[in-house]
Design a protein around this motif. Structure first.
Motif, PDB file in Angstrom:
ATOM      1  N   GLN A   1       0.821  -1.216   0.000  1.00  0.00           N
ATOM      2  CA  GLN A   1       0.000   0.000   0.000  1.00  0.00           C
ATOM      3  C   GLN A   1       0.852   1.261   0.000  1.00  0.00           C
ATOM      4  O   GLN A   1       0.546   2.236  -0.706  1.00  0.00           O
TER       5      GLN A   1
ATOM      6  N   MET B   1       2.121   1.716  -3.453  1.00  0.00           N
ATOM      7  CA  MET B   1       1.024   2.068  -4.341  1.00  0.00           C
ATOM      8  C   MET B   1       0.655   3.542  -4.189  1.00  0.00           C
ATOM      9  O   MET B   1       0.508   4.272  -5.175  1.00  0.00           O
TER      10      MET B   1
ATOM     11  N   LEU C   1       1.218   6.309  -7.205  1.00  0.00           N
ATOM     12  CA  LEU C   1       0.046   6.926  -7.822  1.00  0.00           C
ATOM     13  C   LEU C   1      -0.087   8.405  -7.468  1.00  0.00           C
ATOM     14  O   LEU C   1      -0.652   9.182  -8.250  1.00  0.00           O
TER      15      LEU C   1
ATOM     16  N   CYS D   1       1.549   0.846 -14.909  1.00  0.00           N
ATOM     17  CA  CYS D   1       1.376  -0.459 -14.255  1.00  0.00           C
ATOM     18  C   CYS D   1       2.697  -1.207 -14.162  1.00  0.00           C
ATOM     19  O   CYS D   1       2.982  -1.865 -13.155  1.00  0.00           O
TER      20      CYS D   1
ATOM     21  N   VAL E   1       4.568   0.430 -11.325  1.00  0.00           N
ATOM     22  CA  VAL E   1       3.994   0.044 -10.033  1.00  0.00           C
ATOM     23  C   VAL E   1       4.440  -1.368  -9.651  1.00  0.00           C
ATOM     24  O   VAL E   1       4.875  -1.622  -8.522  1.00  0.00           O
TER      25      VAL E   1
ATOM     26  N   GLN F   1       7.007  -2.525  -6.620  1.00  0.00           N
ATOM     27  CA  GLN F   1       6.625  -3.450  -5.558  1.00  0.00           C
ATOM     28  C   GLN F   1       7.577  -4.631  -5.472  1.00  0.00           C
ATOM     29  O   GLN F   1       8.056  -4.985  -4.390  1.00  0.00           O
TER      30      GLN F   1
ATOM     31  N   THR G   1       1.436  -9.457 -12.533  1.00  0.00           N
ATOM     32  CA  THR G   1       0.769  -8.367 -11.826  1.00  0.00           C
ATOM     33  C   THR G   1       0.532  -7.166 -12.725  1.00  0.00           C
ATOM     34  O   THR G   1      -0.590  -6.654 -12.817  1.00  0.00           O
TER      35      THR G   1
ATOM     36  N   MET H   1      -3.250  -5.875 -13.897  1.00  0.00           N
ATOM     37  CA  MET H   1      -3.710  -4.538 -13.521  1.00  0.00           C
ATOM     38  C   MET H   1      -4.185  -3.769 -14.752  1.00  0.00           C
ATOM     39  O   MET H   1      -5.269  -3.170 -14.768  1.00  0.00           O
TER      40      MET H   1
ATOM     41  N   GLN I   1      -1.984  -7.698  -4.759  1.00  0.00           N
ATOM     42  CA  GLN I   1      -1.453  -6.504  -5.416  1.00  0.00           C
ATOM     43  C   GLN I   1      -2.470  -5.900  -6.384  1.00  0.00           C
ATOM     44  O   GLN I   1      -2.645  -4.684  -6.434  1.00  0.00           O
TER      45      GLN I   1
ATOM     46  N   PHE J   1      -4.211  -2.241  -6.095  1.00  0.00           N
ATOM     47  CA  PHE J   1      -4.046  -1.275  -7.183  1.00  0.00           C
ATOM     48  C   PHE J   1      -5.415  -0.746  -7.642  1.00  0.00           C
ATOM     49  O   PHE J   1      -5.593   0.467  -7.814  1.00  0.00           O
TER      50      PHE J   1
ATOM     51  N   TYR K   1      -6.808   1.841  -5.010  1.00  0.00           N
ATOM     52  CA  TYR K   1      -6.219   3.184  -4.977  1.00  0.00           C
ATOM     53  C   TYR K   1      -6.360   3.923  -6.302  1.00  0.00           C
ATOM     54  O   TYR K   1      -6.554   5.141  -6.322  1.00  0.00           O
ATOM     55  N   PHE K   2      -6.291   3.219  -7.405  1.00  0.00           N
ATOM     56  CA  PHE K   2      -6.428   3.878  -8.702  1.00  0.00           C
ATOM     57  C   PHE K   2      -7.849   4.407  -8.894  1.00  0.00           C
ATOM     58  O   PHE K   2      -8.047   5.541  -9.340  1.00  0.00           O
TER      59      PHE K   2
END
Length: 499
Positions: free
Chosen positions: A173, A176, A180, A195, A198, A202, A306, A310, A450, A454, A457-458
């Motif tokens: 988090q 993320m 973002l 993506c 991100v 991670q 991932t 996403m 994950q 994502f 929050y996105f």
């Protein structure tokens, strides 16, 4: 001594014999061909009755077989038209020729499960040279037998369900939110790049303890070059994709080794111990070369699965406003705290449906490559030793007989009680986005966590508008061909302008 008449008679006889011989050759050729045909018919029937024949199929062009048809189909459409055509013609298990070598391709869920469950017994993983060279000979992806089982067990232990809760949830988090928050209101972006950044942020943080913005940007570019070379021609010469990818691998390995050296210094071990690499060095006894390949395997697998899922999730949601609105409502209904709790993550039923549907239509592992270790008998077929076997997972996921309106993004299908048996992605033959058997992806739960975070929050932070048409492609790697170009709008900015 021959007289004139004798010579004439002799010449005539020779010409007659020559003429007759000339007539016999076509007749003999036809006879031989007929005998060959009869022999093949009898032998083929014997093989059929004796359970000793390959699945039906076609040989394709000399030397290259159906390789170009395969490439064109996979790179231009999903599901690949070539595979659809062969299934309609020969059935869900058929044979074809790839670079002159027979391959058995399967869209049959039961046979696919049979192949995956017999990993290391009847079948073994098989990858192109470029892929083997890049992921490394000591990686969990390419190793066989005992060595593979050991590394697979180690990676599964490092990403156990309880460790997701205590070691990964908050770290994911924080990364993320940080990544973002750097995006601006009214900014035009390629979501594919975001993506990728991100995901690599991670994975680099979790595996290596790396968090520097400069290092993350460099790693993202290195892995972009690395992935592009995985299915390239293995020509190690400047200007070729494989050469660029191998150079990227060298730099990534160098960074991993520097981190290992840093961990072994008394002052540096505390900084690295929070990452998977630190725990690996503390808990396992492995050579440095094996550790380096192990980490690059996890970086590769985690980044590809991932990042692309996403991306595809947002791509599909953009085409289905009803699903987007329902997902946003679910996420807005969670805790008002800045950071989500484990209870929040477990309270995302529709989000999980969106993830499942994204993996069904746009799963990264669209097929697996295996090789028969011995002659394998399955139903009426015998697959000879050394033959390629290709379980085509996405052909099952997109089968209209299994999923109604299979090409349509419909996350609500996973709420149907009748489909719950198919949804068990750990052991269902009908839904296997993370593979199965001994090579089941050990990071499956981590990837889902994950992706869910994502999406939270996105969606909470941004609205967007698509600026350019796009489509999926799965060769040489999964992607959107135009990167999904969108204009971002912060939700609170939009609310202010509306007021």
């Amino acid at each position: 001594m021959l007289t004139t008449s004798t010579r004439s008679s002799s010449t005539f006889c020779c010409r007659e014999m020559s003429y007759e011989a000339g007539q016999e050759w076509p007749m003999m050729t036809c006879l031989v061909l007929l005998l060959i045909f009869i022999a093949k018919f009898i032998y083929g029937k014997k093989k059929k009755n004796g359970r000793c024949r390959m699945p039906p199929g076609r040989r394709g062009w000399p030397l290259v077989g159906d390789s170009f048809n395969w490439y064109n189909a996979v790179s231009s459409s999903h599901p690949p038209r070539f595979v659809e055509q062969q299934i309609k013609r020969f059935g869900t298990i058929f044979s074809c020729s790839l670079f002159g070598k027979w391959a058995v391709v399967s869209a049959d869920p039961i046979f696919n499960r049979f192949v995956m469950q017999n990993e290391g017994k009847l079948f073994q993983s098989s990858y192109p040279k470029s892929f083997r060279d890049l992921v490394g000979k000591n990686g969990v992806i390419t190793l066989q037998g005992h060595h593979h089982r050991r590394l697979h067990a180690i990676s599964s232990n490092l990403m156990r369900f309880d460790k997701l809760r205590f070691h990964f949830l908050n770290d994911i988090q924080l990364i993320m939110i940080q990544t973002l928050n750097n995006l601006q209101h009214n900014q035009v972006i390629l979501l594919q790049d975001v993506c990728r950044k991100v995901a690599i942020n991670q994975m680099a943080n979790q595996l290596l303890g790396v968090s520097s913005e400069c290092e993350i940007n460099e790693m993202a570019q290195l892995f972009s070059d690395f992935v592009d070379g995985c299915l390239s021609l293995p020509i190690n010469f400047p200007g070729f994709t494989y050469h660029t990818a191998m150079k990227a691998r060298e730099k990534i390995i160098s960074k991993i080794k520097k981190t290992i050296d840093k961990h072994r210094q008394p002052a540096g071990s505390a900084q690295v111990s929070n990452g998977v690499l630190g725990r690996l060095l503390e808990e396992e006894s492995l050579p440095d070369e094996t550790i380096s390949d192990f980490i690059i395997n996890l970086l590769f697998a985690g980044n590809e699965t991932t990042a692309k899922t996403m991306l595809f999730a947002v791509f599909f949601l953009n085409q289905c406003p009803r699903a987007l609105n329902q997902l946003l409502e679910e996420q807005q209904g969670l805790t008002s705290n800045e950071m989500l709790t484990w209870q929040d993550y477990k309270a995302m039923p529709f989000t999980q449906c969106v993830i499942d549907e994204t993996l069904r239509i746009g799963g990264i592992a669209i097929w697996l490559m295996r090789e028969a270790k011995e002659d394998v008998t399955y139903q009426d077929y015998v697959i000879p030793k050394g033959c390629f076997v290709v379980p085509f997972l996405s052909a099952v996921h997109l089968d209209e007989n299994l999923y109604h309106d299979a090409l349509t993004f419909n996350p609500w299908r996973w709420m149907d009680p009748e489909i719950q048996e198919k949804r068990s992605w750990r052991n269902s033959p009908f839904y296997s986005p993370f593979g199965g058997g001994a090579r089941f992806c050990p990071g499956a739960e981590l990837a889902r966590l994950q992706i869910a975070l994502f999406l939270h929050y996105f969606l909470i932070k941004y609205r967007w508008s698509q600026l350019k048409e796009d489509r999926m492609s799965f060769f040489p790697s999964a992607r959107l061909v135009n990167g999904f170009q969108i204009r971002l709008m912060r939700r609170h900015e939009h609310m202010k302008s509306s007021d």
